[in-house]
Design an enzyme around this catalytic site. Structure first.
Site, short mmCIF file in Angstrom:
data_model
loop_
_atom_site.label_atom_id
_atom_site.label_comp_id
_atom_site.label_asym_id
_atom_site.label_seq_id
_atom_site.Cartn_x
_atom_site.Cartn_y
_atom_site.Cartn_z
N GLU A 15 1.07 30.23 -6.51
CA GLU A 15 1.53 29.07 -5.75
C GLU A 15 0.42 28.03 -5.62
O GLU A 15 -0.76 28.38 -5.52
CB GLU A 15 2.00 29.49 -4.35
CG GLU A 15 3.28 30.29 -4.33
CD GLU A 15 4.50 29.47 -4.73
OE1 GLU A 15 4.42 28.23 -4.76
OE2 GLU A 15 5.54 30.08 -5.03
N ASP B 232 11.60 29.01 -11.92
CA ASP B 232 12.56 28.03 -11.43
C ASP B 232 11.85 26.89 -10.70
O ASP B 232 10.76 27.06 -10.15
CB ASP B 232 13.62 28.67 -10.54
CG ASP B 232 13.04 29.38 -9.31
OD1 ASP B 232 11.96 29.99 -9.43
OD2 ASP B 232 13.66 29.31 -8.24
N ASP C 285 4.14 23.22 -9.38
CA ASP C 285 4.85 24.29 -8.68
C ASP C 285 5.96 24.86 -9.57
O ASP C 285 7.08 24.42 -9.50
CB ASP C 285 5.45 23.73 -7.39
CG ASP C 285 6.04 24.80 -6.50
OD1 ASP C 285 5.78 25.99 -6.73
OD2 ASP C 285 6.78 24.44 -5.56
N HIS D 47 7.42 19.28 -5.20
CA HIS D 47 8.77 18.93 -4.75
C HIS D 47 8.99 17.42 -4.66
O HIS D 47 10.04 16.98 -4.18
CB HIS D 47 9.11 19.59 -3.40
CG HIS D 47 9.22 21.07 -3.46
ND1 HIS D 47 9.95 21.81 -2.55
CD2 HIS D 47 8.69 21.99 -4.31
CE1 HIS D 47 9.85 23.11 -2.84
NE2 HIS D 47 9.09 23.22 -3.92
N GLU E 46 12.85 31.80 -6.76
CA GLU E 46 11.91 31.59 -5.65
C GLU E 46 12.25 30.33 -4.88
O GLU E 46 12.13 30.30 -3.66
CB GLU E 46 10.48 31.51 -6.19
CG GLU E 46 9.40 31.70 -5.11
CD GLU E 46 9.05 30.44 -4.35
OE1 GLU E 46 8.42 30.53 -3.28
OE2 GLU E 46 9.38 29.32 -4.83
N GLU E 47 12.68 29.30 -5.60
CA GLU E 47 13.01 28.03 -4.94
C GLU E 47 14.40 28.05 -4.32
O GLU E 47 14.76 27.13 -3.60
CB GLU E 47 12.91 26.88 -5.94
CG GLU E 47 11.53 26.66 -6.54
CD GLU E 47 10.50 26.16 -5.55
OE1 GLU E 47 10.81 26.09 -4.34
OE2 GLU E 47 9.38 25.84 -5.98
#
Length: 375
Positions: free
Chosen positions: A162, A68, A99, A348, A133-134
């Site tokens: 990560e 995700d 990511d 992000h 996870e996000e």
């Protein structure tokens, strides 16, 4: 185009905004099953996960990661479409490039090369992959770990993909993470007219001395692995919006990032003691996001640092900085856990990107770790 770059482009093109997987796991599973992995699809509520394992004996080396990604933000702010991967000047752009779809691709291709050379490798290789996870992280890795623990299936070494690197691939690996504890506080007062404060009780005024004490509190000294515990107020809301009304409530959210020198029970107790000392009428709810964990130097850290040195010729720094990761759910089982992935500079962000050369080298680093531990 390398196998790693081709695979990560395939993954980026799938719009897997958390908790959606959008077929990313199907793509990975097809590749892993071709290598002889036995795959368990594990869906909890609205979250897709899988556990794949090749081999039946210990030790177990597991790659862990998530398919995700965070939302893109306004697509018009991107130079190219976030779900149409594009190479420019040696960089691959797209949501999840760093990511962490790049790491996932590197894991798969590292396994493909390693297994072709070592089909009868020692122990077992595993994948623990989630699409949660996000997001809230309640139906992902934590549930898979509970599933494995229920049948006493243990991970010896776990590498979480990560994006750990800072300025150069492999310059930083995370061998632990701080704990995270959230507090949700309401301070009660009595609303009224500012001209008649004696008929009201201003909760901002009530809370101010306590907040000052909380901000000044030294929670611990940290240790060789962790900096001192920190306290931060992240949200503070009060008032009606009118300039002549004393508010009736204050709502505040705060967070601790804490070291192994303390624990959530001690932090909660100290906060309550400070609030009670100031005779505040309050309600306080807590949410523990994760406890701190540390993996000291040992087989896993040594294998990672040696492989990084071989392929990048740099010395790696061990760090516990940054936010939480799914490693917090795996470490309590007794596994050695570390995080190693590409540069985190654009994660992000709009125009998230990763170096194509770095992803190819990351795959080689992962392969080198497998060789050192399982061949």
């Amino acid at each position: 185009m390398s196998e790693t770059i081709a695979l990560v482009k395939d993954l980026i093109a799938r719009q897997s905004v958390t908790p959606e997987d959008a077929g990313c796991q199907d793509t990975m599973i097809k590749r892993l099953e071709a290598l002889g992995f036995t795959v368990e699809r594990l869906r909890f509520d609205d979250v897709d996960n899988f556990w794949a394992r090749r081999g039946t004996t210990d030790p177990v080396f597991a790659f862990a990661g998530h398919t995700d990604v965070v939302p893109t933000g306004p697509i018009e702010d991107w130079q190219s479409h976030p779900f149409k991967p594009e190479e420019r000047d040696g960089l691959l752009y797209g949501r999840g490039a760093a990511d962490m779809k790049g790491s996932l691709a590197a894991m798969v291709t590292a396994c493909e090369r390693f297994i072709s050379q070592h089909p009868d490798h020692n122990g077992s290789i595993a994948f623990l992959i989630t699409s949660d996870e996000e997001g809230p992280s309640i139906n992902g890795t934590v549930k898979v770990v509970e599933h494995l623990e229920a049948r006493n299936e243990k991970i010896t070494w776990c590498l979480v993909g990560e994006p750990s690197s800072s300025k150069q691939l492999g310059d930083v690996i995370k061998n632990g993470r701080r704990g995270s504890l959230n507090g949700y506080l309401t301070v009660n007062g009595v609303q009224g007219h500012v001209a008649y404060p004696h008929l009201s009780d201003n909760p901002i005024h009530r809370f101010a001395p306590a907040m000052a004490e909380l901000c000044a509190q030294q929670w611990d000294q940290g240790n060789e692995f962790f900096p001192p515990t920190t306290f931060q107020v992240s949200n503070f809301n009060s008032g009606t919006g009118a300039e002549n009304v004393i508010p009736g409530h204050v709502n505040a959210k705060f967070n601790f990032r804490f070291s192994t020198e303390t624990n959530d029970a001690k932090l909660k107790s100290t906060v309550h003691a400070i609030l009670d000392k100031h005779k505040i009428d309050y309600e306080l709810n807590w949410r523990l996001s994760g406890n701190p964990f540390i993996t000291p130097r040992g087989e896993l850290v040594s294998a990672a640092t040696e492989s990084i040195k071989e392929h990048t010729n740099i010395e790696t720094e061990l760090s516990t900085s940054g936010g939480t990761s799914d490693g917090r759910f795996i470490a309590p089982t007794g596994a050695q856990v570390l995080e190693l992935g590409p540069l985190n500079a654009t994660i992000h962000q709009v125009d998230e990107c990763v170096s194509c050369d770095d992803l190819d080298n990351l795959s080689l680093i992962y392969e080198g770790i497998l060789k050192r531990l399982l061949s």
